[in-house]
Enzyme design. Structure first.
Site, PDB file in Angstrom:
ATOM      1  N   GLU A  36      39.066  35.899  36.185  1.00 41.61           N
ATOM      2  CA  GLU A  36      38.641  35.979  34.776  1.00 41.61           C
ATOM      3  C   GLU A  36      39.066  34.724  34.018  1.00 41.61           C
ATOM      4  O   GLU A  36      38.364  34.273  33.115  1.00 41.61           O
ATOM      5  CB  GLU A  36      39.205  37.227  34.093  1.00 41.61           C
ATOM      6  CG  GLU A  36      38.764  38.528  34.733  1.00 41.61           C
ATOM      7  CD  GLU A  36      39.657  38.957  35.882  1.00 41.61           C
ATOM      8  OE1 GLU A  36      40.660  38.271  36.172  1.00 41.61           O
ATOM      9  OE2 GLU A  36      39.338  39.983  36.512  1.00 41.61           O
ATOM     10  N   TYR A 104      48.079  36.490  49.374  1.00 40.88           N
ATOM     11  CA  TYR A 104      48.638  36.918  48.081  1.00 40.88           C
ATOM     12  C   TYR A 104      50.096  37.345  48.176  1.00 40.88           C
ATOM     13  O   TYR A 104      50.481  38.033  49.118  1.00 40.88           O
ATOM     14  CB  TYR A 104      47.847  38.111  47.531  1.00 40.88           C
ATOM     15  CG  TYR A 104      46.448  37.749  47.112  1.00 40.88           C
ATOM     16  CD1 TYR A 104      46.212  37.167  45.878  1.00 40.88           C
ATOM     17  CD2 TYR A 104      45.373  37.978  47.956  1.00 40.88           C
ATOM     18  CE1 TYR A 104      44.931  36.826  45.494  1.00 40.88           C
ATOM     19  CE2 TYR A 104      44.084  37.634  47.583  1.00 40.88           C
ATOM     20  CZ  TYR A 104      43.871  37.061  46.358  1.00 40.88           C
ATOM     21  OH  TYR A 104      42.604  36.723  45.980  1.00 40.88           O
ATOM     22  N   TYR A 105      50.851  36.965  47.183  1.00 42.70           N
ATOM     23  CA  TYR A 105      52.212  37.470  46.986  1.00 42.70           C
ATOM     24  C   TYR A 105      52.206  38.049  45.577  1.00 42.70           C
ATOM     25  O   TYR A 105      52.592  37.402  44.625  1.00 42.70           O
ATOM     26  CB  TYR A 105      53.242  36.342  47.159  1.00 42.70           C
ATOM     27  CG  TYR A 105      53.266  35.872  48.598  1.00 42.70           C
ATOM     28  CD1 TYR A 105      54.235  36.344  49.471  1.00 42.70           C
ATOM     29  CD2 TYR A 105      52.270  35.024  49.092  1.00 42.70           C
ATOM     30  CE1 TYR A 105      54.228  35.970  50.807  1.00 42.70           C
ATOM     31  CE2 TYR A 105      52.245  34.659  50.418  1.00 42.70           C
ATOM     32  CZ  TYR A 105      53.223  35.127  51.274  1.00 42.70           C
ATOM     33  OH  TYR A 105      53.194  34.769  52.597  1.00 42.70           O
ATOM     34  N   GLY A 254      35.670  29.802  43.448  1.00 42.03           N
ATOM     35  CA  GLY A 254      35.462  29.589  42.013  1.00 42.03           C
ATOM     36  C   GLY A 254      34.017  29.277  41.660  1.00 42.03           C
ATOM     37  O   GLY A 254      33.665  29.280  40.476  1.00 42.03           O
ATOM     38  N   GLY A 256      31.460  31.139  42.155  1.00 43.70           N
ATOM     39  CA  GLY A 256      30.878  32.348  41.578  1.00 43.70           C
ATOM     40  C   GLY A 256      31.314  32.562  40.129  1.00 43.70           C
ATOM     41  O   GLY A 256      30.516  32.966  39.287  1.00 43.70           O
ATOM     42  N   ASP A 257      32.579  32.280  39.842  1.00 40.71           N
ATOM     43  CA  ASP A 257      33.082  32.437  38.468  1.00 40.71           C
ATOM     44  C   ASP A 257      32.395  31.432  37.539  1.00 40.71           C
ATOM     45  O   ASP A 257      32.022  31.761  36.410  1.00 40.71           O
ATOM     46  CB  ASP A 257      34.605  32.211  38.408  1.00 40.71           C
ATOM     47  CG  ASP A 257      35.365  33.145  39.341  1.00 40.71           C
ATOM     48  OD1 ASP A 257      34.919  34.287  39.518  1.00 40.71           O
ATOM     49  OD2 ASP A 257      36.397  32.717  39.894  1.00 40.71           O
ATOM     50  N   ASP A 293      40.349  25.941  42.089  1.00 42.66           N
ATOM     51  CA  ASP A 293      39.535  27.071  41.613  1.00 42.66           C
ATOM     52  C   ASP A 293      38.818  26.775  40.310  1.00 42.66           C
ATOM     53  O   ASP A 293      37.768  27.343  40.026  1.00 42.66           O
ATOM     54  CB  ASP A 293      40.416  28.298  41.361  1.00 42.66           C
ATOM     55  CG  ASP A 293      41.038  28.807  42.642  1.00 42.66           C
ATOM     56  OD1 ASP A 293      40.922  28.111  43.661  1.00 42.66           O
ATOM     57  OD2 ASP A 293      41.639  29.893  42.594  1.00 42.66           O
TER      58      ASP A 293
END
Ligand code: ATP
Length: 315
Positions: A36, A104-105, A254, A256-257, A293
């Site tokens: 977002e 991911y963390y 990124g 797509g965003d 990104d």
């Protein structure tokens, strides 16, 4: 000028200094990421007034994200740093062909401190479009209630709702994701989804099946993003399709965003169906030419010459 609202988490992203399997990478560059947030930055660089609603870690990394987002010109009046909540992290792996993988963390995301009652009608003053993504929904079941509240206020005010499922199967199962998506679809005016993603969600992706789906859920604009193949749009009983711009893609994350930001910009500015797809394809293509990104998200003055030049070659 048009106002856009989005809500979501942000993370610190560690980008590898070299390509290849993560276990061989020993130095990283610190970046800021979040679907977002990328969308919001994409909108702001096009000149849209952009409000980002979030809760950030009350730590050094939270400050990094806040300064970064402020620097991009986002309306930060509903972003707070939460003491005691660490910023989530992720590490990227970039393969030789430019495709990527993310590790991911993610701990107790600071955004979990945001409650449905924090969504106040005044947040929507001057807003023309609300954009939600499935990443936000996937983080916690509570966020689904918050998204519904956002949609409810948007609908009361006649604000357009766009949604990108942005499916993350590391965050939830396909069954959980489907349940949340199908619950929201009837409220969505613009659905922006990837080709592979919609195939996962609907178990089919023929033009006929997609059109029937859009009509069943009264989705005004169904937009399918298909990477290097470009994109297509089903609206008012008709398909519109545009090829991608040929580029040397180095990092597709990124795209797509950025595409979503471009589509929304074109929609708000009254572009025709074809113009919206060309504009959004142009942004998606430009994003893939830069590593990171959101670094590749173009400013308006960069998109216009890029798409014009390609349009000449197309003829
Ligand atoms: P992500 O969530 O990873 O950003 P997505 O599935 O939402 O991906 P994509 O279809 O990968 O989105 O990309 C969005 C748009 O960006 C495409 O529709 C296309 O216009 C453009 N794009 C993506 N990859 C390329 C590419 N290799 N060459 C040219 N354009 C591309």
């Amino acid at each position: 000028n048009f106002g856009v609202f989005t809500i979501g988490d942000a993370m610190i992203t560690f980008n590898p200094s070299v390509k290849g399997p993560l276990r061989y990478v020993s130095s990283f560059e610190r970046k800021v990421g979040g679907a977002e947030l990328n969308f919001a930055i994409g909108c702001a660089r096009l000149g849209l007034r952009t409000k980002w609603v979030s809760r950030l870690g009350g730590d050094e990394f939270g400050r990094v994200i806040a300064s970064f987002a402020r620097g991009e010109g986002l309306d930060m009046s509903d972003v707070q740093l939460m003491e005691g909540y660490p910023t989530s992290l992720n590490f990227k792996e970039i393969r030789e062909d430019g495709s990527g993988k993310t590790f991911y963390y993610r701990y107790q995301s600071p955004i979990l401190t945001l409650k449905p009652e924090d969504i106040q009608p005044a947040m929507f003053d001057g807003i023309d479009l609300v954009h939600l993504t499935g990443v936000y929904l996937a983080i916690d079941p509570q966020n689904i209630a918050i998204a519904k509240r956002v949609i409810q206020v948007a609908k009361e005010r006649g604000i357009t709702v766009s949604f990108d499922p942005n499916i993350r199967l590391k965050l939830w199962s396909i069954e959980e994701a489907r349940k949340a998506y199908f619950d929201l679809f009837p409220s969505v005016d613009i659905l922006l989804t990837g080709r592979d993603e919609i195939r996962l969600i609907l178990a089919e992706d023929s033009d006929e099946a997609l059109a029937a789906f859009a009509e069943q859920y009264a989705i005004d604009q169904l937009v399918i993003k298909d990477g290097a193949n470009g994109s297509k749009l089903f609206t008012k009983g008709k398909w519109h399709e545009k090829a991608a711009f040929p580029v040397n893609a180095v990092d597709t994350v990124g795209a797509g965003d950025g595409f979503d930001a471009g589509y929304v910009y074109g929609y708000l500015h009254g572009y025709s169906c074809e113009e919206r797809l060309v504009f959004a394809n142009g942004i998606g293509a430009l994003v893939t030419t830069v590593s990171g990104d959101n670094e590749g998200l173009p400013y308006l003055e960069e998109v216009l010459p890029f798409i014009r030049q390609e349009a000449v070659i197309e003829r």
